[in-house]
Design a protein around this motif. Sequence first.
Motif, short mmCIF file in Angstrom:
data_model
loop_
_atom_site.label_atom_id
_atom_site.label_comp_id
_atom_site.label_asym_id
_atom_site.label_seq_id
_atom_site.Cartn_x
_atom_site.Cartn_y
_atom_site.Cartn_z
N PRO A 157 0.81 -1.24 0.00
CA PRO A 157 0.00 0.00 0.00
C PRO A 157 0.84 1.28 0.00
N ALA A 158 2.02 1.25 0.61
CA ALA A 158 2.86 2.45 0.62
C ALA A 158 3.32 2.81 -0.79
N GLU A 159 3.50 1.79 -1.64
CA GLU A 159 3.88 2.05 -3.02
C GLU A 159 2.67 2.49 -3.84
N VAL A 160 1.54 1.87 -3.58
CA VAL A 160 0.30 2.23 -4.30
C VAL A 160 -0.04 3.69 -4.06
N TYR A 161 0.25 4.19 -2.87
CA TYR A 161 -0.05 5.58 -2.52
C TYR A 161 0.49 6.54 -3.58
N HIS A 162 1.65 6.24 -4.15
CA HIS A 162 2.31 7.15 -5.09
C HIS A 162 2.00 6.83 -6.56
#
Length: 373
Positions: A157-162
């Motif tokens: 999810p931290a990567e999806v955020y961007h």
Amino acid sequence: MSRSPSEPASPGLDPGRPVLAVEGLHITVAGGRTEAVRDVSFTVRAGEAVGVVGESGSGKTLTCRSLLGVLPPGCAVSAGSARLDGAELTSLSPRAWEELRAVRLGAVFQDPASYLNPSLTVGRQLAEPLRVRLGLSRTEAHARAVELFGSVGLHRPAEVYHRYPHELSGGMLQRVLIAVAVACEPRLLVADEATTALDTVVQAEVLDLLARLRDDLGLALLLVTHDLAVVAEVTDRVMVFYAGEIVEDGPTAEVVSRPAHPYTAALLSVASAGDWHRRELAVIPGRPPEAGAEPPGCRFADRCAFAEDRCRTARIPLATGADGRRVRCVRAAELAETLADPFRPAAVGPASAGPVSLDSAPVESTPIEEVSA
């Protein structure tokens, strides 16, 4: 979600209390010249999932859009009431609608890409309402957005955020939209054909997600769909719409196994796509009456194999039976065993059946739900 298991789903929430109460709702189209939805009444309780099914043009999407304050131009609520936790929705100002949406009322639609800004990352689009609606700081909103993306099943999810919308698949975008819809933990979530464009595996995952969020948050869920398999899988109760009216309303398991209205039986007959023993494709012949037409009696009569003269003489009320189910059919009691037979006929009239009357010619073009300026 951020709430611990020991916390209540919503402060002061009574699981049996209606979150949404709709009474006598009427909706007009074409600038008020045509009535497309007539006398619709129902409730949705906390933690309850209610399905809304019917053919295109039946009025189901117009009804739900009226609850979101997003009716197309030329459409308006002409009568009736819709209350969310006791607050009247039909008279809200545009500013009041903006304050209500996403906080107490969430929505998920069929094509998530069209509801996301292609020039902004999905994380920013989720963090923004968290900052505006909940007053979180930039850092807090970022952390909460990542947590929400993880809670709806997005990997890393931290990567999806961007990521930008064009970098994500349809299933991932639908999960992003669900995260946005439930970010502020609304009381009611309206899902309008939310799984229609997804493949079977992703559809099942999204449905499981909606069921989990309903349990975790005590969400009241209103699910609009053409897919009776989805209704049977997810909902507690189902309302069947036909020609702008509710023709049947009851517990999903009972409606699917023992339909009380010939139209419901016809929908079930044509929906059994997994029955490989069938030699012919079942269809419901004819077409619904045109929006605004006022045929005498039952609106389904000219397509129904069980219609009698009395079905065409006077308006049919939506009657409540001893079991609490509502049905709009004067022959409901005597047809109960026939319609409950798993080998029943399609419950529709001859293939040559035409429109309801000469005054209501077949509608070949845009269904009611797609009326716009």
